[in-house]
Design a protein around this motif. Structure first.
Motif, short mmCIF file in Angstrom:
data_model
loop_
_atom_site.label_atom_id
_atom_site.label_comp_id
_atom_site.label_asym_id
_atom_site.label_seq_id
_atom_site.Cartn_x
_atom_site.Cartn_y
_atom_site.Cartn_z
N ALA A 282 -3.77 -6.17 -3.73
CA ALA A 282 -3.38 -5.31 -2.73
C ALA A 282 -3.74 -4.01 -2.23
N ALA A 283 -5.03 -4.22 -1.28
CA ALA A 283 -4.12 -2.41 -1.29
C ALA A 283 -3.25 -1.91 -0.90
N PRO A 284 -2.92 -0.22 -1.17
CA PRO A 284 -1.59 0.18 -1.23
C PRO A 284 -1.00 0.69 -0.03
N TRP A 285 0.61 0.13 0.44
CA TRP A 285 0.92 0.10 1.80
C TRP A 285 0.25 1.73 2.68
N LEU A 286 0.24 2.24 1.94
CA LEU A 286 -0.12 3.22 2.57
C LEU A 286 -1.60 3.95 1.98
N PRO A 287 -3.06 4.46 3.08
CA PRO A 287 -3.69 4.71 1.88
C PRO A 287 -4.17 6.57 0.98
N GLN A 288 -4.65 5.88 -0.08
CA GLN A 288 -4.47 7.41 -0.61
C GLN A 288 -5.85 7.88 -0.70
#
Ligand code: TEU
Ligand code: CA
Length: 532
Positions: free
Chosen positions: A421-427
């Motif tokens: 899953a994508a990280p909980w906040l976008p990098q």
């Protein structure tokens, strides 16, 4: 008491403690959220970096209204972060790697989902169950006005009214009701919670909102109409009350009763270093965060003043000073110091200054990579309760909580498994260049600067809690001090280069030096003094 003869049991007196914000450090199961398995998998990185200990932010059972600072069960691990077995294995693995482990304890408030609060809601006004919290009738003809004028740290009023008419106090989010520390059952329960984690083997605690537990009798109005200022000089009826110290004296007795050197560090926001020092008197806690240092501008005069005040305050009570530049609640210091290339340059100089000061240092995950605050997170990913509670006028603290870049060409940059899953906040895309993998073998990287500084700290006993700091004559606008006979640290926070006297050979510099004794702007150097 061990204040004058440091031994190995006083590890906390000069330790470098790395703050792991668990949700954003490493994701072991690929759901986009950091967890204990992830921390375990990266312990080798932390010991290679050269820190002495890790502090883990809350991983306890929690509805996550404030990312774990709303605890529903202080003895359980939230499934989001793993299991109690994972916590146990993490402590063991860390110890095997020579790393101590500090965990967070959150005593000012529980989650609204804690069994005590659920019981209090069900039991109704006037019930004994409500005495564990601050329930009150309202003011006004029909109790429609809050019991006093206190405001929440997150914005808005600090009281919420229930359908049954009672109001309850929450200095933070409504999902975080404040506990009543006059209640003996509350005191006893937290002493047992400390024992639970000490039995599991943790080396210490970070005490959340340590200044807030006791409220002035009668819960009087603040009266000024001003919001809560955490480092302000105003005396507030809910912060830094005399009664908190008795709690920490009881906790100290528990810590001292355990084998090994167990410690606690206070998260205490107070009006000044002399007030902070009261939390680390010999029979209270071991350390307190130095938020006055964190809050100081990048200026020689201001830094010297706060360094002197901090050293004086802690010396008076025989405690080690502590130093911190960033944490999960504040803007990352690269950005505070101006951002971009200049912010990074200052942050690198600040790292050498901080690591040369007497005492213990806290490093916030990612500062060793020179990460900036992420200022352009889209509105719809923001999760800090401050964002909602301020009516979308304050973006909150998510920008310093973006998951770390470890490796690779694309998100999640090794934070989690590829394809997870994508990280909980976008990098940010630029973080590819800032990953651990990119920086590890680059001798000019910020990561290499931290590694070198930490290695030197380990082999120079004058650093840490060793020799006293002595200010040396130095050009105006610079900071120059020695630690013992063999080491000098020079910092130029100014905009112009300065010429320095000969101190010795350069051990480490935060930026390239032109030679000829010139210290460029926004640069710090450690010198090995001849004959030392
Ligand atoms: O923080 C306490 C605190 O008062 C501030 O750091 C505050 O959260 C911040 O300035 C508001 O923007 C501790 C924790 O470190 C923080 O993460 C929690 O939100 C808070 O307690 C409540 O438990
Ligand atoms: Ca995870």
């Amino acid at each position: 008491m061990t204040t004058n003869s440091p031994t190995t049991t006083d590890w906390w007196r000069d330790s470098v403690i790395y703050q792991v914000y668990v949700r954003s450090f490493a994701d072991g199961n690929g759901d986009g959220i950091g967890d204990l398995l992830g921390v375990r998998s990266r312990l080798r990185y932390l010991s290679a970096l050269g820190v002495d200990a890790v502090w883990l932010t809350p991983f306890y059972a929690s509805p996550q209204a404030d990312h774990g600072y709303d605890v529903a069960d202080y003895r359980a691990v939230d499934p989001l972060f793993g299991t109690l077995q994972d916590a146990d294995a993490l402590v063991r693995d860390a110890h095997a790697q020579g790393l101590r482990v500090i965990v967070d304890v959150v005593p000012n408030h529980t989650s609204e989902a804690h069994a005590w609060f659920v019981e209090a809601l069900a039991a109704g006004p006037g019930s004994a169950a409500r005495e564990r919290y601050h329930f009150r009738a309202g003011r006004g003809e029909n109790g429609e006005l809050p019991p006093n004028d206190w405001e929440s740290v997150f914005g808005g009023r600090a009281w919420t009214r229930l359908p049954d008419g009672d109001w309850y106090l929450h200095l933070f989010a409504p999902e975080q009701p404040d506990l009543n520390w006059e209640h003996q059952g509350v005191r006893a329960e937290f002493e047992n919670i400390l024992r639970f984690w000490l039995d599991l083997g943790v080396d210490g605690f970070r005490v959340d909102v340590a200044h807030g537990l006791v409220k002035a009798p009668g819960l009087p109005d603040v009266g000024t109409g001003a919001g809560v200022e955490l480092l302000g000089s105003a005396e507030l009826p809910f912060f830094d009350q005399e009664g908190v110290h008795e709690i920490y004296r009881a906790w100290r007795r528990i810590l001292d009763a355990y084998p090994g050197a167990r410690m606690a560090v206070a998260e205490a926001w107070t009006p000044g270093p002399e007030r902070t020092a009261r939390y680390v008197r010999p029979d209270e806690l071991h350390q307190a965060f130095n938020f006055h240092y964190l809050g100081t501008d990048w200026s020689a005069d201001a830094l010297r003043e706060v360094i002197d005040a901090s050293l004086a305050g802690s010396a008076e009570v025989g405690a080690p000073a502590t130093w911190v530049l960033s944490n999960h609640d504040v803007r990352r210091h690269v950005t505070r110091y101006g951002g971009g290339a200049i912010g990074l340059r200052r942050a690198r100089a600040a790292a050498l200054l901080t690591l040369a000061l007497p005492g213990s240092v806290y490093v916030y995950q990612g500062e060793e990579l020179g990460l900036p605050e992420v200022l352009d997170l889209p509105d719809d990913v923001l999760q800090d309760p401050r964002w909602e509670r301020s009516g979308h006028t304050e973006r909150g603290r998510d920008g310093c909580r973006v998951p770390l870049p470890w490796s690779g060409e694309r998100a999640p940059y090794g934070f989690g498994a590829p394809g997870g899953a994508a990280p909980w906040l976008p990098q940010p895309r630029e973080w590819r260049e800032l990953s651990v993998e990119v920086q590890w073998d680059d001798p000019t990287s910020t990561l290499s600067l931290y590694r070198s500084a930490l290695a030197i700290r380990r082999t120079h006993p004058e650093l840490g809690d060793g020799a006293a700091l002595r200010w040396l004559d130095a050009p105006a606008g610079t900071l120059v001090f020695s630690r013992g006979e063999s080491l000098v640290c020079a910092v130029n926070p100014g905009a112009e280069p300065v010429r320095l006297p000969e101190y010795g050979a350069v051990l480490l510099a935060s930026a390239e030096l032109p030679g000829g004794g010139v210290l460029p702007a926004d640069t710090a150097v450690w010198y090995a003094v001849d004959g030392g």
